[in-house]
Design a protein around this motif. Sequence first.
Motif, short mmCIF file in Angstrom:
data_model
loop_
_atom_site.label_atom_id
_atom_site.label_comp_id
_atom_site.label_asym_id
_atom_site.label_seq_id
_atom_site.Cartn_x
_atom_site.Cartn_y
_atom_site.Cartn_z
N CYS A 105 85.26 30.12 38.90
CA CYS A 105 84.42 29.57 40.00
C CYS A 105 84.24 27.88 40.10
CB CYS A 105 83.00 30.33 40.04
SG CYS A 105 83.14 32.08 40.19
N VAL A 106 84.40 27.48 40.91
CA VAL A 106 84.66 26.00 41.23
C VAL A 106 83.80 25.48 42.26
CG1 VAL A 106 86.62 25.61 39.87
CG2 VAL A 106 86.82 25.84 42.45
N VAL A 107 83.35 24.31 42.24
CA VAL A 107 82.59 23.68 43.42
C VAL A 107 83.62 23.52 44.67
CG1 VAL A 107 81.29 21.54 44.61
CG2 VAL A 107 81.18 22.32 41.91
N CYS A 108 84.47 23.22 44.53
CA CYS A 108 85.71 22.95 45.67
C CYS A 108 87.36 23.14 45.40
CB CYS A 108 85.42 21.92 46.34
SG CYS A 108 85.90 20.33 45.74
N LEU A 109 87.87 23.51 46.14
CA LEU A 109 89.36 23.37 45.85
C LEU A 109 90.04 22.53 46.97
CD1 LEU A 109 89.82 27.19 45.85
CD2 LEU A 109 90.08 25.81 43.90
N ASP A 110 91.11 21.67 46.48
CA ASP A 110 91.88 20.67 47.04
C ASP A 110 92.98 21.74 47.40
OD1 ASP A 110 93.15 18.96 48.43
OD2 ASP A 110 94.00 17.73 46.54
N ASP A 111 92.75 22.51 48.48
CA ASP A 111 93.79 23.52 48.93
C ASP A 111 94.05 23.36 50.54
OD1 ASP A 111 91.24 24.29 50.11
OD2 ASP A 111 91.51 26.37 49.45
N ARG A 112 93.68 22.49 51.26
CA ARG A 112 94.18 22.27 52.67
C ARG A 112 94.86 20.81 52.95
NH1 ARG A 112 90.72 26.10 54.99
NH2 ARG A 112 90.62 27.77 53.26
N VAL A 117 88.86 37.54 34.16
CA VAL A 117 88.76 36.34 34.68
C VAL A 117 87.14 36.30 35.20
CG1 VAL A 117 90.95 36.14 35.45
CG2 VAL A 117 89.48 37.24 36.82
N ALA A 118 86.54 35.33 35.64
CA ALA A 118 85.12 35.08 36.22
C ALA A 118 85.39 35.52 37.74
CB ALA A 118 84.89 33.45 36.01
N CYS A 119 86.62 35.40 38.49
CA CYS A 119 86.27 35.69 39.73
C CYS A 119 88.02 36.00 40.19
CB CYS A 119 85.74 34.71 40.71
SG CYS A 119 86.97 32.90 40.39
N ASN A 120 87.66 36.94 41.38
CA ASN A 120 89.02 37.16 42.07
C ASN A 120 89.05 36.72 43.50
OD1 ASN A 120 90.55 38.92 40.05
ND2 ASN A 120 88.94 40.39 40.25
N ASP A 121 87.71 36.55 44.21
CA ASP A 121 87.68 35.83 45.21
C ASP A 121 86.06 35.33 45.30
OD1 ASP A 121 85.53 37.95 46.16
OD2 ASP A 121 87.24 39.30 46.66
N ALA A 122 85.74 34.47 46.56
CA ALA A 122 84.50 33.90 46.47
C ALA A 122 83.33 34.79 46.32
CB ALA A 122 84.40 33.09 48.08
N ASP A 171 82.61 36.90 44.31
CA ASP A 171 82.26 36.95 42.80
C ASP A 171 81.59 35.64 42.24
OD1 ASP A 171 83.65 39.35 42.45
OD2 ASP A 171 85.65 38.41 42.30
N CYS A 172 81.72 34.50 42.92
CA CYS A 172 81.00 33.46 42.47
C CYS A 172 79.72 33.05 43.18
CB CYS A 172 81.80 32.04 42.82
SG CYS A 172 83.40 32.15 42.37
N GLY A 173 78.84 32.12 42.59
CA GLY A 173 77.66 32.06 42.85
C GLY A 173 77.57 31.02 44.09
N ALA A 174 76.27 30.90 44.75
CA ALA A 174 76.27 29.80 45.85
C ALA A 174 76.64 28.78 45.63
CB ALA A 174 74.47 30.00 46.26
N GLY A 175 77.37 28.13 46.59
CA GLY A 175 77.87 26.84 46.46
C GLY A 175 79.04 26.85 45.63
N GLN A 176 79.75 27.89 45.36
CA GLN A 176 81.15 27.71 44.75
C GLN A 176 81.99 28.71 45.36
OE1 GLN A 176 79.91 29.12 40.71
NE2 GLN A 176 80.10 27.14 39.98
N VAL A 177 83.54 28.40 45.08
CA VAL A 177 84.42 29.11 45.58
C VAL A 177 85.31 29.48 44.47
CG1 VAL A 177 84.54 27.95 48.05
CG2 VAL A 177 85.87 26.96 45.95
N CYS A 178 86.44 30.40 44.60
CA CYS A 178 87.06 31.06 43.61
C CYS A 178 88.32 30.44 43.46
CB CYS A 178 87.25 32.61 43.66
SG CYS A 178 88.25 33.39 42.47
#
Length: 108
Positions: free
Chosen positions: A28-35, A7-12, A14-21
């Motif tokens: 890695c994505v810009v944002c998550l609809d998780d809240r 996988v590209a990531c296991n947590d944030a 592992d991602c570049g600036a401005g991305q979350v896992c």
Amino acid sequence: MPGGRCVACNDAADCGAGQVCDTQAGTCVVCLDDRSAGTIDSGCSAALPVCELTTDDARCIACEDDKGPGLVDWGCDSATPLCDASGATAICVECFVDDDCTNDEVCS
């Protein structure tokens, strides 16, 4: 030896600036609809608190049309309580129809 998946990531971290896992997808994505409404989605800010996933690329937007008539949508306030997500950018507005107005005012 147990198997796994690459996988590209296991947590944030592992991602570049401005991305979350997105740990479920491993990407890695810009944002998550998780809240839930009223809290800021991962990867978003107070100014743009809602992660919109309906476009080709996820992005943070100002508001979400998530409440019924007479209530304040998430990301909006009492002065402009309604989220208009019909355009290229979601914005909070005071009214959609005349019935949203008071004192014999009309929506324009």
